[in-house]
Design an enzyme around this catalytic site. Structure first.
Site, PDB file in Angstrom:
ATOM      1  N   CYS A  56       0.810  -1.213   0.000  1.00  0.00           N
ATOM      2  CA  CYS A  56       0.000   0.000   0.000  1.00  0.00           C
ATOM      3  C   CYS A  56       0.842   1.261   0.000  1.00  0.00           C
ATOM      4  CB  CYS A  56      -0.956  -0.021   1.197  1.00  0.00           C
ATOM      5  SG  CYS A  56      -2.338  -1.152   0.958  1.00  0.00           S
ATOM      6  N   LYS A 111       0.457   3.590  -3.102  1.00  0.00           N
ATOM      7  CA  LYS A 111      -0.664   4.503  -3.307  1.00  0.00           C
ATOM      8  C   LYS A 111      -0.179   5.895  -3.702  1.00  0.00           C
ATOM      9  CE  LYS A 111      -4.488   2.765  -0.481  1.00  0.00           C
ATOM     10  NZ  LYS A 111      -5.411   3.096   0.623  1.00  0.00           N
ATOM     11  N   THR A 120     -16.872  10.263   0.960  1.00  0.00           N
ATOM     12  CA  THR A 120     -16.116  10.310   2.223  1.00  0.00           C
ATOM     13  C   THR A 120     -14.854   9.451   2.180  1.00  0.00           C
ATOM     14  OG1 THR A 120     -17.402   8.502   3.211  1.00  0.00           O
ATOM     15  CG2 THR A 120     -18.203  10.755   3.566  1.00  0.00           C
ATOM     16  N   SER A 121     -14.404   9.108   0.980  1.00  0.00           N
ATOM     17  CA  SER A 121     -13.196   8.268   0.842  1.00  0.00           C
ATOM     18  C   SER A 121     -13.331   6.981   1.642  1.00  0.00           C
ATOM     19  CB  SER A 121     -11.946   9.037   1.275  1.00  0.00           C
ATOM     20  OG  SER A 121     -11.784  10.212   0.517  1.00  0.00           O
ATOM     21  N   ASP A 175      -8.453  -3.589  -5.082  1.00  0.00           N
ATOM     22  CA  ASP A 175      -7.157  -3.175  -4.559  1.00  0.00           C
ATOM     23  C   ASP A 175      -6.071  -4.027  -5.205  1.00  0.00           C
ATOM     24  OD1 ASP A 175      -5.260  -1.832  -2.895  1.00  0.00           O
ATOM     25  OD2 ASP A 175      -6.822  -1.663  -1.368  1.00  0.00           O
ATOM     26  N   ASP A 204     -11.427  -4.616   2.622  1.00  0.00           N
ATOM     27  CA  ASP A 204     -12.361  -3.501   2.455  1.00  0.00           C
ATOM     28  C   ASP A 204     -13.818  -3.931   2.602  1.00  0.00           C
ATOM     29  OD1 ASP A 204     -10.386  -1.616   2.096  1.00  0.00           O
ATOM     30  OD2 ASP A 204     -10.378  -1.777  -0.083  1.00  0.00           O
ATOM     31  N   GLY A 225     -11.244 -12.680 -13.926  1.00  0.00           N
ATOM     32  CA  GLY A 225     -10.244 -11.650 -13.749  1.00  0.00           C
ATOM     33  C   GLY A 225      -9.703 -11.144 -15.057  1.00  0.00           C
ATOM     34  N   HIS A 226      -8.546 -10.495 -14.986  1.00  0.00           N
ATOM     35  CA  HIS A 226      -7.924  -9.912 -16.171  1.00  0.00           C
ATOM     36  C   HIS A 226      -6.415  -9.915 -15.986  1.00  0.00           C
ATOM     37  CE1 HIS A 226      -7.754  -7.606 -19.847  1.00  0.00           C
ATOM     38  NE2 HIS A 226      -7.038  -6.663 -19.254  1.00  0.00           N
ATOM     39  N   ASP A 253     -10.475   0.512   7.542  1.00  0.00           N
ATOM     40  CA  ASP A 253      -9.235  -0.208   7.781  1.00  0.00           C
ATOM     41  C   ASP A 253      -8.065   0.718   7.493  1.00  0.00           C
ATOM     42  OD1 ASP A 253      -9.476  -0.238   5.009  1.00  0.00           O
ATOM     43  OD2 ASP A 253      -8.935  -2.341   4.785  1.00  0.00           O
TER      44      ASP A 253
END
Length: 352
Positions: free
Chosen positions: A20, A23, A51-52, A71, A94, A142-143, A230
């Site tokens: 992370c 980011k 609100t993110s 994510d 999440d 998926g991809h 989180d």
């Protein structure tokens, strides 16, 4: 094949950042989103980008709402199987942070296929599958793309009763703040990248980052739990500030009450700090009041990017024991009360 070598593959050597910590800095992200155009919001969209929060929530009917999140990131560790496990745990978190139950996932895979052996790529995917199996969900599709850096993650969907959704923006004055996992993942990752992290430190890092935040499901049933999120790439302070901004309140936290992974404070003192930690502070430090006794190492831990970090819960003081018991029953023995929500400006006050 040109990828075959006698030297062990170090996945972290392929990426400019890991976990992370990849980011986009919160200040830069705010600028990007500020320039995006508005769009009509359907009434069924219970939670969007306003609100993110951790995931989007869409009301399907009176009994069900759909949680959707995604994510992905570059390697935080060199072991491909562990990388897959960490990335999957982080993505599924999440859904738990909204209080929901995951139901399925889609894999997102980007790999430098001319540089990494096929079996290494396969182990990344297998690691993700192992965590999805632990969460009781299938990877239903998926991809994949050929990319310069290794990237892995998930799209995750979950379900929840509309009345049990836990947003990050509903904290109340007097709420106690409880953190589910100890901090320090970014510090350990910085030490790992410089090849000074010992076996015990690595084991501690893997144990934390691959522990699913399942207590979120039980916490969503408590009316006394008012807000939940989180802690990930923006660090504890960054995600707590999102709670404060969304709720229109402030927070007090006590640095000595915050659980930490073993030896991370000394590692931070020795300079093993990620670049993301400094970018985080630059983005939101003006909204934080640090006591003069807070050390540089403690500040770094407060802004340390957490990959697959713990749940941060705002609850009624009368519910603290029940919340802590839910965490402990789930194996989160280090969960602790770290502060409270107060009236005032959007600000986090940190005391020793």
């Amino acid at each position: 094949m040109s990828t075959v070598t006698d030297k062990p593959i170090r996945l972290t050597s392929f990426s400019h950042g890991g976990g992370c910590g990849c980011k986009i800095a919160p200040g830069v992200l705010a600028e990007i989103l500020k320039k995006t155009s508005g769009f009509p919001i359907p009434s069924a969209l219970m939670v969007g980008i306003e609100t993110s929060d951790d995931a989007a929530v869409y009301k399907l009917n009176d009994e069900q709402a759909l949680i959707a999140t995604t994510d992905f990131f570059m390697p935080i560790v060199d072991d491909p199987y562990d990388f897959g496990r960490i990335a999957a745990t982080n993505a599924i978190s999440d859904v738990y942070a909204m209080g929901g139950t995951p139901i399925m996932a889609l894999a997102l895979v980007g790999m430098p296929v001319n540089q990494l052996p096929i079996d290494v790529i396969g182990k990344v995917i297998q690691g993700g599958e192992s965590i999805c199996a632990e969460a009781g969900i299938p990877i239903a599709g998926g991809h994949t793309i050929d990319s310069v850096e290794p990237i892995y993650g998930l799209v995750v969907m979950g379900l929840i009763h509309p009345s049990r959704v836990k947003r990050n923006a509903d904290a109340r004055v007097g709420d106690k703040l409880i953190l589910g996992k100890p901090l320090g993942v970014g510090i350990l990752s910085a030490a790992l990248k410089k090849q000074i992290l010992d076996d015990a430190g690595y084991s501690s890092m893997i144990a934390s980052t691959t522990k699913l935040n399942k207590p979120g499901q039980a916490l969503s049933a408590l009316d006394s739990v008012h807000a939940m999120t989180d802690v990930t790439g923006f660090g504890l302070l960054g995600h707590l500030l999102e709670v404060c901004r969304g709720s229109g309140l402030a927070a007090n936290i006590q640095a000595s009450a915050i659980p930490l992974l073993d030896k991370v404070e000394q590692l931070a003192t020795d300079g093993f700090i990620t670049g993301a930690s400094g970018r985080n502070w630059a983005a939101y430090g003006e909204s934080v009041r640090l006591d003069t006794q807070i050390s540089a190492a403690q500040q770094a831990l407060l802004t340390d990017p957490q990959t697959s970090g713990g749940l941060l819960v705002a609850c009624d003081p009368a519910a603290v024991d029940e919340v802590l018991e839910i965490f402990r029953q789930g194996g989160f023995l280090e969960a602790a009360v770290i502060g409270d929500i107060v009236a005032g400006e959007v600000l986090v006050n940190v005391t020793p």
